[in-house]
Design a protein around this motif. Structure first.
Motif, PDB file in Angstrom:
ATOM      1  N   LYS A 177      11.651  -1.629  15.673  1.00 39.46           N
ATOM      2  CA  LYS A 177      11.783  -2.584  16.780  1.00 39.46           C
ATOM      3  C   LYS A 177      13.053  -3.411  16.622  1.00 39.46           C
ATOM      4  N   LEU A 178      13.674  -3.665  17.743  1.00 40.59           N
ATOM      5  CA  LEU A 178      14.809  -4.593  17.778  1.00 40.59           C
ATOM      6  C   LEU A 178      14.748  -5.286  19.131  1.00 40.59           C
ATOM      7  N   VAL A 179      14.506  -6.581  19.116  1.00 44.55           N
ATOM      8  CA  VAL A 179      14.360  -7.312  20.383  1.00 44.55           C
ATOM      9  C   VAL A 179      15.093  -8.650  20.306  1.00 44.55           C
ATOM     10  N   VAL A 180      15.844  -8.947  21.349  1.00 47.55           N
ATOM     11  CA  VAL A 180      16.470 -10.266  21.493  1.00 47.55           C
ATOM     12  C   VAL A 180      15.859 -10.896  22.749  1.00 47.55           C
ATOM     13  N   THR A 181      15.536 -12.163  22.661  1.00 46.91           N
ATOM     14  CA  THR A 181      14.905 -12.838  23.794  1.00 46.91           C
ATOM     15  C   THR A 181      15.844 -12.783  25.021  1.00 46.91           C
ATOM     16  N   ARG A 194      20.480 -12.630  25.345  1.00 52.60           N
ATOM     17  CA  ARG A 194      21.113 -11.307  25.220  1.00 52.60           C
ATOM     18  C   ARG A 194      22.599 -11.367  25.557  1.00 52.60           C
ATOM     19  N   LYS A 195      23.306 -10.356  25.148  1.00 49.60           N
ATOM     20  CA  LYS A 195      24.748 -10.212  25.403  1.00 49.60           C
ATOM     21  C   LYS A 195      25.543 -11.347  24.752  1.00 49.60           C
ATOM     22  N   GLN A 196      25.027 -11.849  23.648  1.00 44.10           N
ATOM     23  CA  GLN A 196      25.761 -12.893  22.919  1.00 44.10           C
ATOM     24  C   GLN A 196      25.993 -12.481  21.471  1.00 44.10           C
ATOM     25  N   GLY A 197      25.725 -11.222  21.170  1.00 45.15           N
ATOM     26  CA  GLY A 197      26.010 -10.742  19.816  1.00 45.15           C
ATOM     27  C   GLY A 197      24.858 -10.797  18.829  1.00 45.15           C
ATOM     28  N   PHE A 198      23.670 -11.242  19.273  1.00 40.48           N
ATOM     29  CA  PHE A 198      22.558 -11.370  18.319  1.00 40.48           C
ATOM     30  C   PHE A 198      21.998 -10.001  17.905  1.00 40.48           C
ATOM     31  N   GLY A 199      22.026  -9.032  18.822  1.00 40.24           N
ATOM     32  CA  GLY A 199      21.551  -7.682  18.466  1.00 40.24           C
ATOM     33  C   GLY A 199      22.404  -7.087  17.365  1.00 40.24           C
ATOM     34  N   ILE A 200      23.700  -7.204  17.512  1.00 39.17           N
ATOM     35  CA  ILE A 200      24.611  -6.646  16.507  1.00 39.17           C
ATOM     36  C   ILE A 200      24.472  -7.431  15.191  1.00 39.17           C
ATOM     37  N   MET A 201      24.194  -8.721  15.319  1.00 39.40           N
ATOM     38  CA  MET A 201      23.987  -9.556  14.129  1.00 39.40           C
ATOM     39  C   MET A 201      22.761  -9.067  13.336  1.00 39.40           C
ATOM     40  N   ASP A 239      16.683   6.304  28.623  1.00 42.56           N
ATOM     41  CA  ASP A 239      17.383   5.537  29.654  1.00 42.56           C
ATOM     42  C   ASP A 239      17.598   4.063  29.264  1.00 42.56           C
ATOM     43  N   ASN A 240      17.421   3.744  28.009  1.00 42.76           N
ATOM     44  CA  ASN A 240      17.651   2.366  27.555  1.00 42.76           C
ATOM     45  C   ASN A 240      19.132   2.201  27.172  1.00 42.76           C
ATOM     46  N   ILE A 241      19.942   2.045  28.203  1.00 45.96           N
ATOM     47  CA  ILE A 241      21.402   2.008  28.002  1.00 45.96           C
ATOM     48  C   ILE A 241      21.853   0.842  27.096  1.00 45.96           C
ATOM     49  N   SER A 264      23.807   1.764  23.702  1.00 49.90           N
ATOM     50  CA  SER A 264      25.191   1.279  23.524  1.00 49.90           C
ATOM     51  C   SER A 264      25.311   0.441  22.267  1.00 49.90           C
ATOM     52  N   LEU A 265      24.320  -0.396  22.052  1.00 49.23           N
ATOM     53  CA  LEU A 265      24.338  -1.239  20.849  1.00 49.23           C
ATOM     54  C   LEU A 265      24.311  -0.381  19.584  1.00 49.23           C
ATOM     55  N   TYR A 266      23.419   0.596  19.540  1.00 50.83           N
ATOM     56  CA  TYR A 266      23.320   1.432  18.343  1.00 50.83           C
ATOM     57  C   TYR A 266      24.614   2.211  18.112  1.00 50.83           C
ATOM     58  N   GLU A 267      25.184   2.731  19.195  1.00 55.71           N
ATOM     59  CA  GLU A 267      26.441   3.486  19.022  1.00 55.71           C
ATOM     60  C   GLU A 267      27.546   2.561  18.507  1.00 55.71           C
ATOM     61  N   LYS A 268      27.551   1.348  19.022  1.00 55.86           N
ATOM     62  CA  LYS A 268      28.560   0.399  18.558  1.00 55.86           C
ATOM     63  C   LYS A 268      28.387   0.123  17.061  1.00 55.86           C
ATOM     64  N   ALA A 269      27.131   0.174  16.609  1.00 59.43           N
ATOM     65  CA  ALA A 269      26.848  -0.073  15.186  1.00 59.43           C
ATOM     66  C   ALA A 269      27.008   1.195  14.345  1.00 59.43           C
TER      67      ALA A 269
HETATM   68  C1  LIG Z   1      18.994  -3.909  23.125  1.00 56.87           C
HETATM   69  C2  LIG Z   1      19.103  -5.406  22.799  1.00 56.87           C
HETATM   70  C3  LIG Z   1      18.365  -5.676  21.465  1.00 56.87           C
HETATM   71  C4  LIG Z   1      20.581  -5.789  22.668  1.00 56.87           C
HETATM   72  O1  LIG Z   1      20.672  -7.123  22.150  1.00 56.87           O
HETATM   73  P1  LIG Z   1      21.908  -8.077  22.510  1.00 56.87           P
HETATM   74  O2  LIG Z   1      21.775  -9.283  21.627  1.00 56.87           O
HETATM   75  O3  LIG Z   1      21.988  -8.299  23.949  1.00 56.87           O
HETATM   76  O4  LIG Z   1      23.143  -7.175  22.045  1.00 56.87           O
HETATM   77  P2  LIG Z   1      24.609  -7.695  21.666  1.00 56.87           P
HETATM   78  O5  LIG Z   1      24.946  -8.916  22.450  1.00 56.87           O
HETATM   79  O6  LIG Z   1      24.700  -7.809  20.179  1.00 56.87           O
HETATM   80  O7  LIG Z   1      25.500  -6.491  22.195  1.00 56.87           O
HETATM   81  C5  LIG Z   1      26.171  -5.633  21.321  1.00 56.87           C
HETATM   82  C6  LIG Z   1      26.625  -4.400  22.089  1.00 56.87           C
HETATM   83  O8  LIG Z   1      25.501  -3.714  22.627  1.00 56.87           O
HETATM   84  C7  LIG Z   1      25.845  -3.138  23.901  1.00 56.87           C
HETATM   85  N1  LIG Z   1      25.041  -3.785  24.973  1.00 56.87           N
HETATM   86  C8  LIG Z   1      24.226  -4.840  24.845  1.00 56.87           C
HETATM   87  N2  LIG Z   1      23.647  -5.128  26.033  1.00 56.87           N
HETATM   88  C9  LIG Z   1      24.114  -4.221  26.904  1.00 56.87           C
HETATM   89  C10 LIG Z   1      23.903  -3.974  28.290  1.00 56.87           C
HETATM   90  N3  LIG Z   1      23.050  -4.760  29.012  1.00 56.87           N
HETATM   91  N4  LIG Z   1      24.515  -2.937  28.875  1.00 56.87           N
HETATM   92  C11 LIG Z   1      25.361  -2.144  28.174  1.00 56.87           C
HETATM   93  N5  LIG Z   1      25.632  -2.321  26.855  1.00 56.87           N
HETATM   94  C12 LIG Z   1      25.014  -3.352  26.231  1.00 56.87           C
HETATM   95  C13 LIG Z   1      27.315  -3.408  24.091  1.00 56.87           C
HETATM   96  O9  LIG Z   1      28.022  -2.342  23.491  1.00 56.87           O
HETATM   97  C14 LIG Z   1      27.495  -4.672  23.278  1.00 56.87           C
HETATM   98  O10 LIG Z   1      28.802  -4.858  22.862  1.00 56.87           O
HETATM   99  P3  LIG Z   1      29.816  -5.750  23.786  1.00 56.87           P
HETATM  100  O11 LIG Z   1      29.147  -7.079  23.939  1.00 56.87           O
HETATM  101  O12 LIG Z   1      31.058  -5.783  22.979  1.00 56.87           O
HETATM  102  O13 LIG Z   1      29.929  -5.026  25.090  1.00 56.87           O
HETATM  103  C15 LIG Z   1      18.487  -6.274  23.929  1.00 56.87           C
HETATM  104  O14 LIG Z   1      19.028  -5.865  25.161  1.00 56.87           O
HETATM  105  C16 LIG Z   1      16.976  -6.212  24.016  1.00 56.87           C
HETATM  106  O15 LIG Z   1      16.258  -6.970  23.336  1.00 56.87           O
HETATM  107  N6  LIG Z   1      16.448  -5.299  24.857  1.00 56.87           N
HETATM  108  C17 LIG Z   1      15.012  -5.140  25.047  1.00 56.87           C
HETATM  109  C18 LIG Z   1      14.351  -4.541  23.845  1.00 56.87           C
HETATM  110  C19 LIG Z   1      14.859  -3.147  23.552  1.00 56.87           C
HETATM  111  O16 LIG Z   1      15.019  -2.321  24.440  1.00 56.87           O
HETATM  112  N7  LIG Z   1      15.058  -2.864  22.257  1.00 56.87           N
HETATM  113  C20 LIG Z   1      15.518  -1.562  21.793  1.00 56.87           C
HETATM  114  C21 LIG Z   1      14.437  -0.604  21.613  1.00 56.87           C
HETATM  115  S1  LIG Z   1      13.310  -1.067  20.343  1.00 56.87           S
END
Ligand SMILES: CC(C)(COP(=O)(O)OP(=O)(O)OC[C@H]1O[C@@H](n2cnc3c(N)ncnc32)[C@H](O)[C@@H]1OP(=O)(O)O)[C@@H](O)C(=O)NCCC(=O)NCCS
Length: 171
Positions: free
Chosen positions: A94-98, A102-109, A133-135, A139-144
């Motif tokens: 699991k990986l979830v950001v509230t 989102r889109k503030q770098g916490f997922g990558i953190m 279809d969870n783009i 995208s986040l995983y590929e970036k990592a």
């Molecule tokens: C997936 C998720 C964890 C990303 O967390 P986040 O904190 O928004 O991610 P970040 O801000 O660290 O983004 C890092 C990179 O991820 C990608 N990314 C994140 N959100 C994106 C979006 N809405 N669309 C496209 N790419 C996205 C981008 O490559 C981004 O890099 P950039 O900011 O330089 O473009 C978040 O959207 C989430 O909680 N989603 C619901 C739960 C989920 O689906 N979890 C995964 C399956 S368990």
């Protein structure tokens, strides 16, 4: 091992606390508040979220890693993984950001924190499945540096397909 604060980091002028729950020995170490917050944030995963019973089992289980990001006492991110020391492999569950954070770098953190943990434990492979279809997540995983290996059709019980993804020498 138990739930402990590993560091506090300044982020966009606010402080973010990192907590880690590693190979939990006792449910009492995870406060009820934090437990409830994890359960609530997990609901963001909709059909893929766990029941309270699933979470309770986890708290008593070995070889799981839970990382929490906490801001002003609120849980803003969680990462849950299963650790397989025999195969030096981590399965990201699991990986979830509230939503409002989102889109503030916490997922990558969170993934960066996982990489540091893996390195310290000599865990070298990171494996995960993600709905095809969870783009944002893909995208986040590929970036990592986690790469798609193959598409598994009808992987989930709702008929959806999943990408299997892997990062080797991840630690
Ligand atoms: C997936 C998720 C964890 C990303 O967390 P986040 O904190 O928004 O991610 P970040 O801000 O660290 O983004 C890092 C990179 O991820 C990608 N990314 C994140 N959100 C994106 C979006 N809405 N669309 C496209 N790419 C996205 C981008 O490559 C981004 O890099 P950039 O900011 O330089 O473009 C978040 O959207 C989430 O909680 N989603 C619901 C739960 C989920 O689906 N979890 C995964 C399956 S368990």
């Amino acid at each position: 091992m138990f739930f402990y604060k590993i560091k506090t980091q300044e982020y966009s002028h606010t402080l973010v606390d990192f907590y880690v729950l590693d190979q939990v020995a006792s449910a009492t170490k995870l406060s009820q508040l934090r437990f409830d917050q994890n359960l609530l944030l997990d609901k963001e995963l909709g059909n893929y979220s766990w029941t309270q019973e699933n979470w309770q089992e986890l708290v008593g289980a070995k070889d799981y890693l839970l990382i929490n990001l906490v801001q002003n006492d609120g849980l803003i991110g969680l990462l849950l993984a299963k650790l397989n020391y025999q195969e030096a492999m981590v399965h990201l569950l699991k990986l979830v950001v509230t939503p409002e954070k989102r889109k503030q770098g916490f997922g990558i953190m969170l993934l960066g924190e996982l990489a540091g943990f893996m390195e310290s434990r000599r865990l070298t492979k990171l494996f995960l499945e993600v709905e095809a279809d969870n783009i944002p997540a893909i995208s986040l995983y590929e970036k990592a540096g986690v790469n798609k290996i193959y598409l598994s059709k009808n992987f989930y019980s709702n008929g959806k397909s999943a990408w299997k993804m892997l990062k080797e020498n991840a630690g």
